[in-house]
Design a protein around this motif. Structure first.
Motif, PDB file in Angstrom:
ATOM      1  N   ARG A  39      -3.150  -8.173  30.995  1.00 26.11           N
ATOM      2  CA  ARG A  39      -3.883  -8.829  29.907  1.00 26.11           C
ATOM      3  C   ARG A  39      -3.922 -10.342  30.116  1.00 26.11           C
ATOM      4  O   ARG A  39      -4.938 -10.977  29.885  1.00 26.11           O
ATOM      5  N   ARG A  40      -2.807 -10.927  30.539  1.00 22.36           N
ATOM      6  CA  ARG A  40      -2.756 -12.364  30.813  1.00 22.36           C
ATOM      7  C   ARG A  40      -3.733 -12.719  31.936  1.00 22.36           C
ATOM      8  O   ARG A  40      -4.447 -13.695  31.864  1.00 22.36           O
ATOM      9  N   ARG A  41      -3.767 -11.895  32.983  1.00 25.67           N
ATOM     10  CA  ARG A  41      -4.695 -12.122  34.111  1.00 25.67           C
ATOM     11  C   ARG A  41      -6.134 -12.082  33.618  1.00 25.67           C
ATOM     12  O   ARG A  41      -6.963 -12.907  33.998  1.00 25.67           O
ATOM     13  N   TYR A  42      -6.455 -11.121  32.759  1.00 22.40           N
ATOM     14  CA  TYR A  42      -7.810 -10.988  32.220  1.00 22.40           C
ATOM     15  C   TYR A  42      -8.176 -12.209  31.370  1.00 22.40           C
ATOM     16  O   TYR A  42      -9.250 -12.790  31.526  1.00 22.40           O
ATOM     17  N   ILE A  43      -7.287 -12.609  30.480  1.00 26.80           N
ATOM     18  CA  ILE A  43      -7.541 -13.762  29.611  1.00 26.80           C
ATOM     19  C   ILE A  43      -7.711 -15.027  30.439  1.00 26.80           C
ATOM     20  O   ILE A  43      -8.619 -15.830  30.181  1.00 26.80           O
ATOM     21  N   ASP A  44      -6.865 -15.220  31.441  1.00 24.75           N
ATOM     22  CA  ASP A  44      -6.989 -16.397  32.304  1.00 24.75           C
ATOM     23  C   ASP A  44      -8.325 -16.401  33.034  1.00 24.75           C
ATOM     24  O   ASP A  44      -8.942 -17.454  33.215  1.00 24.75           O
ATOM     25  N   ASN A  45      -8.791 -15.228  33.437  1.00 22.35           N
ATOM     26  CA  ASN A  45     -10.077 -15.118  34.113  1.00 22.35           C
ATOM     27  C   ASN A  45     -11.226 -15.490  33.166  1.00 22.35           C
ATOM     28  O   ASN A  45     -12.140 -16.224  33.547  1.00 22.35           O
ATOM     29  N   VAL A  46     -11.169 -15.006  31.945  1.00 21.18           N
ATOM     30  CA  VAL A  46     -12.200 -15.329  30.955  1.00 21.18           C
ATOM     31  C   VAL A  46     -12.222 -16.837  30.698  1.00 21.18           C
ATOM     32  O   VAL A  46     -13.285 -17.454  30.656  1.00 21.18           O
ATOM     33  N   LYS A  47     -11.050 -17.437  30.539  1.00 21.96           N
ATOM     34  CA  LYS A  47     -10.972 -18.879  30.301  1.00 21.96           C
ATOM     35  C   LYS A  47     -11.561 -19.672  31.472  1.00 21.96           C
ATOM     36  O   LYS A  47     -12.285 -20.646  31.258  1.00 21.96           O
ATOM     37  N   ALA A  48     -11.225 -19.266  32.686  1.00 20.92           N
ATOM     38  CA  ALA A  48     -11.727 -19.969  33.869  1.00 20.92           C
ATOM     39  C   ALA A  48     -13.252 -19.872  33.949  1.00 20.92           C
ATOM     40  O   ALA A  48     -13.926 -20.870  34.241  1.00 20.92           O
ATOM     41  N   ASN A  49     -13.785 -18.701  33.684  1.00 21.38           N
ATOM     42  CA  ASN A  49     -15.242 -18.529  33.711  1.00 21.38           C
ATOM     43  C   ASN A  49     -15.908 -19.367  32.629  1.00 21.38           C
ATOM     44  O   ASN A  49     -16.971 -19.960  32.858  1.00 21.38           O
ATOM     45  N   PHE A  50     -15.301 -19.431  31.469  1.00 23.50           N
ATOM     46  CA  PHE A  50     -15.857 -20.217  30.375  1.00 23.50           C
ATOM     47  C   PHE A  50     -15.845 -21.707  30.723  1.00 23.50           C
ATOM     48  O   PHE A  50     -16.808 -22.426  30.465  1.00 23.50           O
ATOM     49  N   ARG A  51     -14.749 -22.165  31.347  1.00 24.86           N
ATOM     50  CA  ARG A  51     -14.657 -23.560  31.774  1.00 24.86           C
ATOM     51  C   ARG A  51     -15.766 -23.913  32.747  1.00 24.86           C
ATOM     52  O   ARG A  51     -16.391 -24.963  32.635  1.00 24.86           O
ATOM     53  N   VAL A  52     -16.017 -23.029  33.700  1.00 26.04           N
ATOM     54  CA  VAL A  52     -17.082 -23.258  34.676  1.00 26.04           C
ATOM     55  C   VAL A  52     -18.428 -23.362  33.971  1.00 26.04           C
ATOM     56  O   VAL A  52     -19.252 -24.230  34.292  1.00 26.04           O
ATOM     57  N   GLN A  53     -18.666 -22.491  33.008  1.00 32.84           N
ATOM     58  CA  GLN A  53     -19.923 -22.536  32.253  1.00 32.84           C
ATOM     59  C   GLN A  53     -20.054 -23.842  31.488  1.00 32.84           C
ATOM     60  O   GLN A  53     -21.115 -24.465  31.468  1.00 32.84           O
ATOM     61  N   LEU A  54     -18.970 -24.273  30.855  1.00 34.79           N
ATOM     62  CA  LEU A  54     -19.021 -25.517  30.092  1.00 34.79           C
ATOM     63  C   LEU A  54     -19.252 -26.729  30.985  1.00 34.79           C
ATOM     64  O   LEU A  54     -19.944 -27.669  30.596  1.00 34.79           O
ATOM     65  N   GLU A  55     -18.680 -26.712  32.170  1.00 33.48           N
ATOM     66  CA  GLU A  55     -18.869 -27.823  33.095  1.00 33.48           C
ATOM     67  C   GLU A  55     -20.320 -27.926  33.555  1.00 33.48           C
ATOM     68  O   GLU A  55     -20.787 -28.996  33.919  1.00 33.48           O
ATOM     69  N   GLY A  56     -21.039 -26.835  33.514  1.00 36.26           N
ATOM     70  CA  GLY A  56     -22.435 -26.830  33.927  1.00 36.26           C
ATOM     71  C   GLY A  56     -23.402 -27.213  32.823  1.00 36.26           C
ATOM     72  O   GLY A  56     -24.592 -27.375  33.063  1.00 36.26           O
ATOM     73  N   VAL A  57     -22.891 -27.411  31.610  1.00 34.68           N
ATOM     74  CA  VAL A  57     -23.746 -27.753  30.480  1.00 34.68           C
ATOM     75  C   VAL A  57     -24.006 -29.255  30.476  1.00 34.68           C
ATOM     76  O   VAL A  57     -23.088 -30.060  30.635  1.00 34.68           O
ATOM     77  N   GLU A  58     -25.260 -29.611  30.287  1.00 34.84           N
ATOM     78  CA  GLU A  58     -25.624 -31.024  30.184  1.00 34.84           C
ATOM     79  C   GLU A  58     -26.238 -31.266  28.815  1.00 34.84           C
ATOM     80  O   GLU A  58     -27.060 -30.481  28.347  1.00 34.84           O
TER      81      GLU A  58
END
Length: 63
Positions: A39-58
């Motif tokens: 579960r921790r691995r899954y949550i960390d993966n979701v957070k990382a993907n969300f961070r990448v998406q946010l970094e791409g927002v202008e």
């Protein structure tokens, strides 16, 4: 099994297997620990993907 580098689909599959087993017959201590790590691995993966998406927002300027 070491799921730290496993594809996220495998992690999700195992999480679901453990959830089903927990509801049907219960989990032993080792399985509960595995479930928490997965579960921790899954949550960390979701957070990382969300961070990448946010970094791409202008932000757009209002005119």
């Amino acid at each position: 099994m070491d799921y730290t580098k496993a594809p996220i689909d495998d992690v999700i599959k195992r999480i679901n297997e453990l959830y089903k087993k927990d509801k049907e017959e219960g989990l032993n201590a080792e399985e509960k620990e595995e479930q928490q790590k997965l579960r921790r691995r899954y949550i960390d993966n979701v957070k990382a993907n969300f961070r990448v998406q946010l970094e791409g927002v202008e932000l757009k300027k209002k005119q």
